[in-house]
Design a protein around this motif. Structure first.
Motif, PDB file in Angstrom:
ATOM      1  N   PRO A  70       0.832  -1.206   0.000  1.00 41.11           N
ATOM      2  CA  PRO A  70       0.000   0.000   0.000  1.00 41.11           C
ATOM      3  C   PRO A  70       0.861   1.248   0.000  1.00 41.11           C
ATOM      4  O   PRO A  70       2.018   1.214   0.418  1.00 41.11           O
ATOM      5  CB  PRO A  70      -0.793  -0.124   1.308  1.00 41.11           C
ATOM      6  CG  PRO A  70       0.085  -0.950   2.191  1.00 41.11           C
ATOM      7  CD  PRO A  70       0.790  -1.917   1.281  1.00 41.11           C
ATOM      8  N   PRO A  71       0.339   2.358  -0.492  1.00 41.79           N
ATOM      9  CA  PRO A  71       1.118   3.598  -0.471  1.00 41.79           C
ATOM     10  C   PRO A  71       1.358   4.074   0.951  1.00 41.79           C
ATOM     11  O   PRO A  71       0.677   3.683   1.889  1.00 41.79           O
ATOM     12  CB  PRO A  71       0.224   4.578  -1.253  1.00 41.79           C
ATOM     13  CG  PRO A  71      -1.152   4.024  -1.117  1.00 41.79           C
ATOM     14  CD  PRO A  71      -0.996   2.541  -1.077  1.00 41.79           C
ATOM     15  N   CYS A  96       4.314  15.262   3.415  1.00 42.24           N
ATOM     16  CA  CYS A  96       4.916  14.075   2.808  1.00 42.24           C
ATOM     17  C   CYS A  96       4.478  14.006   1.353  1.00 42.24           C
ATOM     18  O   CYS A  96       3.284  14.041   1.052  1.00 42.24           O
ATOM     19  CB  CYS A  96       4.499  12.809   3.555  1.00 42.24           C
ATOM     20  SG  CYS A  96       5.213  11.286   2.874  1.00 42.24           S
ATOM     21  N   MET A  97       5.465  13.902   0.442  1.00 44.69           N
ATOM     22  CA  MET A  97       5.194  13.832  -0.987  1.00 44.69           C
ATOM     23  C   MET A  97       6.080  12.764  -1.615  1.00 44.69           C
ATOM     24  O   MET A  97       7.110  12.383  -1.054  1.00 44.69           O
ATOM     25  CB  MET A  97       5.459  15.195  -1.663  1.00 44.69           C
ATOM     26  CG  MET A  97       4.533  16.306  -1.224  1.00 44.69           C
ATOM     27  SD  MET A  97       5.018  17.920  -1.918  1.00 44.69           S
ATOM     28  CE  MET A  97       4.900  17.582  -3.676  1.00 44.69           C
ATOM     29  N   ALA A  98       5.677  12.331  -2.795  1.00 43.96           N
ATOM     30  CA  ALA A  98       6.458  11.322  -3.511  1.00 43.96           C
ATOM     31  C   ALA A  98       7.526  11.991  -4.360  1.00 43.96           C
ATOM     32  O   ALA A  98       7.373  13.133  -4.819  1.00 43.96           O
ATOM     33  CB  ALA A  98       5.556  10.458  -4.386  1.00 43.96           C
ATOM     34  N   VAL A  99       8.623  11.274  -4.565  1.00 50.41           N
ATOM     35  CA  VAL A  99       9.687  11.761  -5.421  1.00 50.41           C
ATOM     36  C   VAL A  99       9.122  12.018  -6.819  1.00 50.41           C
ATOM     37  O   VAL A  99       8.273  11.288  -7.307  1.00 50.41           O
ATOM     38  CB  VAL A  99      10.848  10.744  -5.460  1.00 50.41           C
ATOM     39  CG1 VAL A  99      10.425   9.446  -6.130  1.00 50.41           C
ATOM     40  CG2 VAL A  99      12.068  11.318  -6.138  1.00 50.41           C
ATOM     41  N   GLY A 100       9.575  13.086  -7.451  1.00 50.87           N
ATOM     42  CA  GLY A 100       9.027  13.507  -8.746  1.00 50.87           C
ATOM     43  C   GLY A 100       8.051  14.652  -8.632  1.00 50.87           C
ATOM     44  O   GLY A 100       7.802  15.356  -9.617  1.00 50.87           O
ATOM     45  N   THR A 137      14.799  10.550  -2.293  1.00 51.01           N
ATOM     46  CA  THR A 137      14.023  10.308  -1.085  1.00 51.01           C
ATOM     47  C   THR A 137      14.781  10.764   0.164  1.00 51.01           C
ATOM     48  O   THR A 137      16.005  10.893   0.160  1.00 51.01           O
ATOM     49  CB  THR A 137      13.685   8.818  -0.954  1.00 51.01           C
ATOM     50  OG1 THR A 137      14.901   8.060  -0.920  1.00 51.01           O
ATOM     51  CG2 THR A 137      12.836   8.348  -2.117  1.00 51.01           C
ATOM     52  N   GLY A 138      14.041  11.009   1.218  1.00 49.25           N
ATOM     53  CA  GLY A 138      14.620  11.446   2.485  1.00 49.25           C
ATOM     54  C   GLY A 138      13.818  12.589   3.080  1.00 49.25           C
ATOM     55  O   GLY A 138      12.747  12.957   2.585  1.00 49.25           O
ATOM     56  N   LYS A 139      14.353  13.176   4.138  1.00 48.50           N
ATOM     57  CA  LYS A 139      13.709  14.304   4.808  1.00 48.50           C
ATOM     58  C   LYS A 139      14.502  15.582   4.553  1.00 48.50           C
ATOM     59  O   LYS A 139      15.733  15.574   4.582  1.00 48.50           O
ATOM     60  CB  LYS A 139      13.602  14.049   6.306  1.00 48.50           C
ATOM     61  CG  LYS A 139      12.629  12.940   6.672  1.00 48.50           C
ATOM     62  CD  LYS A 139      12.471  12.820   8.180  1.00 48.50           C
ATOM     63  CE  LYS A 139      11.446  11.751   8.545  1.00 48.50           C
ATOM     64  NZ  LYS A 139      11.245  11.651  10.008  1.00 48.50           N
ATOM     65  N   ILE A 158      10.214  12.993   1.693  1.00 45.57           N
ATOM     66  CA  ILE A 158      10.118  12.563   0.298  1.00 45.57           C
ATOM     67  C   ILE A 158      10.212  11.044   0.274  1.00 45.57           C
ATOM     68  O   ILE A 158      11.199  10.467   0.729  1.00 45.57           O
ATOM     69  CB  ILE A 158      11.234  13.189  -0.555  1.00 45.57           C
ATOM     70  CG1 ILE A 158      11.251  14.713  -0.373  1.00 45.57           C
ATOM     71  CG2 ILE A 158      11.051  12.839  -2.021  1.00 45.57           C
ATOM     72  CD1 ILE A 158      12.466  15.384  -1.003  1.00 45.57           C
ATOM     73  N   VAL A 159       9.176  10.413  -0.261  1.00 43.16           N
ATOM     74  CA  VAL A 159       9.130   8.951  -0.313  1.00 43.16           C
ATOM     75  C   VAL A 159       9.258   8.482  -1.753  1.00 43.16           C
ATOM     76  O   VAL A 159       9.291   9.285  -2.687  1.00 43.16           O
ATOM     77  CB  VAL A 159       7.828   8.420   0.318  1.00 43.16           C
ATOM     78  CG1 VAL A 159       7.754   8.786   1.788  1.00 43.16           C
ATOM     79  CG2 VAL A 159       6.609   8.952  -0.426  1.00 43.16           C
ATOM     80  N   SER A 160       9.327   7.169  -1.937  1.00 42.72           N
ATOM     81  CA  SER A 160       9.515   6.612  -3.271  1.00 42.72           C
ATOM     82  C   SER A 160       8.327   6.910  -4.161  1.00 42.72           C
ATOM     83  O   SER A 160       7.232   7.222  -3.702  1.00 42.72           O
ATOM     84  CB  SER A 160       9.721   5.098  -3.180  1.00 42.72           C
ATOM     85  OG  SER A 160       8.550   4.476  -2.712  1.00 42.72           O
TER      86      SER A 160
END
Length: 254
Positions: A70-71, A96-100, A137-139, A158-160
């Motif tokens: 799951p996300p 929190c956001m996804a990379v890209g 990714t990272g904070k 930043i998550v995958s």
């Protein structure tokens, strides 16, 4: 008392001898049991046990698909998120956001903006607007300052790129890039997996991709078409002669 004649006795003896000659003789080897009893009944029963009618047959194995991850909970996808740097309201909540994705900071001049640590965002400024592409990714911590004092801060995780949707990453194919000499630095891009990056105005030399296995490129007449094969961050480095290289960062998501 009647006596049989010699001729009649002779005929009877000959008939007896003929009947004995016509009777078949069965030769049975000495010490070998008859064929009907060659295999004991206990041997057959032990080799193939009878299945009870009350026992259900074993079901066939069914392949179970791997669980879908799951996300990340509470995380946005690769979206464009806007914040107003002139707003003096309550502190910004952690994001929190996804990379890209893109963090768009509006109403702020060329000064008074900082992101730490470096390397996880690629920011471009124009006309009071700063767009920061999330490339790793990272904070990170975004700080807005006025003078010597920090006015507002934003904690960003930043998550995958598995988190969807991804409206900040177009699926344009091909996406054109002019590699002619000179020009301002390129802003980082985000493209969908399988998209094509078209690099024009560049000869057969001066082109490097890292990692090289992430793309498949074809070249003809100063045009390169590079298909994106893997998710993640890909770096394109373009060089003209002795001039400093120009770097383009592309985030690839599903």
């Amino acid at each position: 008392m009647r006596y049989l004649s010699v001729a009649r006795l002779t005929a009877v003896a000959m008939l007896a001898m003929t009947a004995a000659a016509c009777t078949p003789v069965v030769n049975t080897p000495t010490g070998r049991p008859p064929t009907a009893t060659a295999t004991p009944a206990t041997t057959t029963a032990a080799a193939t046990p009878a299945r009870s009618p009350d026992v259900a047959p074993r079901p066939a194995r069914v392949a179970v698909p791997a669980p879908v991850r799951p996300p990340a909970r509470g995380c946005l996808g690769a979206v464009i998120h806007r914040i107003d740097a002139s707003d003096n309201g309550p502190p910004w909540r952690p994001l929190c956001m996804a990379v890209g994705g893109v963090l768009r900071v509006e109403h702020l001049g060329p000064e008074g903006f900082a992101v730490s640590p470096a390397g996880r965002t690629n920011c471009q400024y124009e006309a009071g607007v700063r767009e920061c592409r999330l490339v790793n990714t990272g904070k990170v911590r975004v700080t807005i300052t006025r003078g010597d004092a920090a006015v507002r801060t934003l904690s960003l995780t930043i998550v995958s790129g598995s988190v969807r949707p991804a409206p900040a990453c177009p699926a344009v194919a091909p996406y054109p890039i002019d590699a002619a000499e000179g020009g301002p630095p390129w802003a980082a891009l985000c493209l969908k997996l399988g998209a094509v990056l078209r690099v024009t105005n560049l000869g057969p030399e001066g082109f490097v991709v890292r990692p090289s296995a992430a793309v498949r490129c074809s070249y003809e007449a100063a045009v390169r078409d590079c298909r994106l094969l893997r998710t993640g961050t890909v770096t394109f480095e373009i060089t003209h002669g002795d001039s400093p290289p120009r770097t383009l960062t592309v985030v690839v998501v599903r």
